[in-house]
Design a protein around this motif. Structure first.
Motif, PDB file in Angstrom:
ATOM      1  N   UNK A  79       0.804  -1.217   0.000  1.00 48.02           N
ATOM      2  CA  UNK A  79       0.000   0.000   0.000  1.00 48.02           C
ATOM      3  C   UNK A  79       0.844   1.279   0.000  1.00 48.02           C
ATOM      4  N   UNK A  80       2.146   1.179   0.212  1.00 49.99           N
ATOM      5  CA  UNK A  80       3.023   2.344   0.201  1.00 49.99           C
ATOM      6  C   UNK A  80       3.581   2.571  -1.196  1.00 49.99           C
ATOM      7  N   UNK A  81       3.649   3.850  -1.635  1.00 52.10           N
ATOM      8  CA  UNK A  81       4.297   4.096  -2.932  1.00 52.10           C
ATOM      9  C   UNK A  81       5.790   3.810  -2.826  1.00 52.10           C
ATOM     10  N   UNK A  82       6.346   3.222  -3.856  1.00 55.78           N
ATOM     11  CA  UNK A  82       7.783   2.954  -3.865  1.00 55.78           C
ATOM     12  C   UNK A  82       8.408   3.569  -5.113  1.00 55.78           C
ATOM     13  N   UNK A  83       9.704   3.782  -5.015  1.00 57.28           N
ATOM     14  CA  UNK A  83      10.496   4.358  -6.093  1.00 57.28           C
ATOM     15  C   UNK A  83      11.640   3.397  -6.344  1.00 57.28           C
ATOM     16  N   UNK A  84      11.914   3.102  -7.603  1.00 62.38           N
ATOM     17  CA  UNK A  84      13.014   2.186  -7.922  1.00 62.38           C
ATOM     18  C   UNK A  84      14.354   2.857  -7.638  1.00 62.38           C
ATOM     19  N   UNK A  85      15.390   2.084  -7.339  1.00 58.79           N
ATOM     20  CA  UNK A  85      16.713   2.669  -7.128  1.00 58.79           C
ATOM     21  C   UNK A  85      17.197   3.474  -8.343  1.00 58.79           C
ATOM     22  N   UNK A  86      16.858   3.013  -9.534  1.00 57.05           N
ATOM     23  CA  UNK A  86      17.274   3.729 -10.748  1.00 57.05           C
ATOM     24  C   UNK A  86      16.603   5.089 -10.843  1.00 57.05           C
ATOM     25  N   UNK A  87      15.300   5.135 -10.562  1.00 54.32           N
ATOM     26  CA  UNK A  87      14.605   6.427 -10.572  1.00 54.32           C
ATOM     27  C   UNK A  87      15.138   7.323  -9.463  1.00 54.32           C
ATOM     28  N   UNK A  88      15.381   6.751  -8.285  1.00 59.93           N
ATOM     29  CA  UNK A  88      15.908   7.531  -7.165  1.00 59.93           C
ATOM     30  C   UNK A  88      17.278   8.116  -7.508  1.00 59.93           C
ATOM     31  N   UNK A  89      18.086   7.368  -8.240  1.00 57.40           N
ATOM     32  CA  UNK A  89      19.395   7.873  -8.655  1.00 57.40           C
ATOM     33  C   UNK A  89      19.220   9.095  -9.562  1.00 57.40           C
ATOM     34  N   UNK A  90      18.257   9.036 -10.465  1.00 57.25           N
ATOM     35  CA  UNK A  90      17.962  10.174 -11.341  1.00 57.25           C
ATOM     36  C   UNK A  90      17.461  11.358 -10.515  1.00 57.25           C
ATOM     37  N   UNK A  91      16.642  11.092  -9.503  1.00 59.79           N
ATOM     38  CA  UNK A  91      16.140  12.162  -8.635  1.00 59.79           C
ATOM     39  C   UNK A  91      17.272  12.783  -7.822  1.00 59.79           C
ATOM     40  N   UNK A  92      18.254  11.983  -7.427  1.00 58.11           N
ATOM     41  CA  UNK A  92      19.413  12.522  -6.701  1.00 58.11           C
ATOM     42  C   UNK A  92      20.189  13.503  -7.579  1.00 58.11           C
ATOM     43  N   UNK A  93      20.282  13.213  -8.867  1.00 53.80           N
ATOM     44  CA  UNK A  93      20.936  14.149  -9.793  1.00 53.80           C
ATOM     45  C   UNK A  93      20.157  15.457  -9.871  1.00 53.80           C
ATOM     46  N   UNK A  94      18.828  15.376  -9.875  1.00 54.40           N
ATOM     47  CA  UNK A  94      17.999  16.592  -9.878  1.00 54.40           C
ATOM     48  C   UNK A  94      18.251  17.384  -8.595  1.00 54.40           C
ATOM     49  N   UNK A  95      18.358  16.693  -7.471  1.00 53.00           N
ATOM     50  CA  UNK A  95      18.673  17.364  -6.206  1.00 53.00           C
ATOM     51  C   UNK A  95      20.003  18.110  -6.316  1.00 53.00           C
ATOM     52  N   UNK A  96      21.000  17.491  -6.951  1.00 53.19           N
ATOM     53  CA  UNK A  96      22.313  18.130  -7.102  1.00 53.19           C
ATOM     54  C   UNK A  96      22.208  19.385  -7.960  1.00 53.19           C
ATOM     55  N   UNK A  97      21.425  19.334  -9.026  1.00 55.22           N
ATOM     56  CA  UNK A  97      21.219  20.528  -9.860  1.00 55.22           C
ATOM     57  C   UNK A  97      20.558  21.620  -9.027  1.00 55.22           C
ATOM     58  N   UNK A  98      19.566  21.245  -8.223  1.00 57.11           N
ATOM     59  CA  UNK A  98      18.902  22.223  -7.368  1.00 57.11           C
ATOM     60  C   UNK A  98      19.870  22.796  -6.332  1.00 57.11           C
ATOM     61  N   UNK A  99      20.787  21.965  -5.834  1.00 58.34           N
ATOM     62  CA  UNK A  99      21.803  22.456  -4.895  1.00 58.34           C
ATOM     63  C   UNK A  99      22.740  23.444  -5.586  1.00 58.34           C
ATOM     64  N   UNK A 100      23.093  23.176  -6.840  1.00 57.45           N
ATOM     65  CA  UNK A 100      23.923  24.128  -7.585  1.00 57.45           C
ATOM     66  C   UNK A 100      23.193  25.455  -7.763  1.00 57.45           C
ATOM     67  N   UNK A 101      21.890  25.400  -7.983  1.00 55.21           N
ATOM     68  CA  UNK A 101      21.104  26.633  -8.087  1.00 55.21           C
ATOM     69  C   UNK A 101      21.168  27.415  -6.773  1.00 55.21           C
ATOM     70  N   UNK A 102      21.108  26.695  -5.653  1.00 50.58           N
ATOM     71  CA  UNK A 102      21.210  27.358  -4.345  1.00 50.58           C
ATOM     72  C   UNK A 102      22.583  27.993  -4.174  1.00 50.58           C
ATOM     73  N   UNK A 103      23.631  27.304  -4.607  1.00 51.69           N
ATOM     74  CA  UNK A 103      24.982  27.865  -4.535  1.00 51.69           C
ATOM     75  C   UNK A 103      25.056  29.137  -5.376  1.00 51.69           C
ATOM     76  N   UNK A 104      24.555  29.066  -6.596  1.00 51.36           N
ATOM     77  CA  UNK A 104      24.595  30.236  -7.478  1.00 51.36           C
ATOM     78  C   UNK A 104      23.843  31.413  -6.865  1.00 51.36           C
TER      79      UNK A 104
END
Length: 185
Positions: free
Chosen positions: A86-111
């Motif tokens: 009953x819980x939504x799950x995310x595959x490790x592969x999708x989560x890896x892609x989401x981690x890259x998006x987080x890094x881009x967002x972190x670069x935006x915060x740095x900028x």
């Protein structure tokens, strides 16, 4: 997140005097080559700021995988063989892609606090949090999404120390969150 970050430069097209859009920095150009655009900094979801400067370091708050103001996915990271149906799950592969998006967002915060990503001399530390099913142990592979992205856009300056931590839940039920410390000149 699919169009290059651009700014209008002082140059013009020689045929019609229209300003020519050029990438803002070499780092942003490398992002553009990957089909990524540096987004606007996400508004904080609580009482904090996206990034602060201390000395010659920028410390970012944890960044979630927001694209166009929307969280890309929710749920716990799971290989699919564990967890509750009953819980939504995310595959490790999708989560890896989401981690890259987080890094881009972190670069935006740095900028947002140093103005130009080309001022980064080193990513000192990355901390990645993975909302994990209790039996999931692949957190390092998930956070490789952020590490690989930083290496691709910053080269040697993107090599960093890192922690990848499994947690029970993250804000807004995000599957991943990434924060970083960047040194700049």
């Amino acid at each position: 997140m699919s169009t290059p970050a651009e700014t209008t430069s002082g140059s013009t097209d020689s045929q019609d005097s229209t300003p020519v859009a050029t990438p803002v920095s070499a780092v942003e150009q490398r992002l553009a080559e990957l089909g990524l655009t540096l987004p606007e900094v996400a508004a904080p979801v609580a009482a904090y700021v996206p990034a602060v400067i201390s000395g010659n370091h920028v410390y970012t708050s944890g960044q979630l995988p927001f694209v166009n103001g929307k969280l890309e996915a929710t749920g716990k990271v799971s290989t699919g063989t564990e967890g509750y149906a009953e819980e939504p799950t995310v595959s490790p592969e999708d989560a890896q892609r989401f981690a890259a998006i987080c890094a881009v967002n972190a670069l935006a915060a740095v900028k947002s606090v140093i103005g130009d990503l080309d001022r980064i001399t080193r990513i000192v530390k990355v901390v990645g949090f993975v909302s994990s099913d209790p039996t999931f142990t692949g957190q390092p592979g998930v956070i490789n999404g952020a590490s690989d992205l930083l290496g691709r856009v910053l080269g040697e300056a993107g090599q960093h120390a890192r922690s990848a931590v499994g947690v029970a839940v993250l804000p807004l039920d995000s599957p991943v969150e990434v924060e970083l410390i960047a040194e700049f000149s």
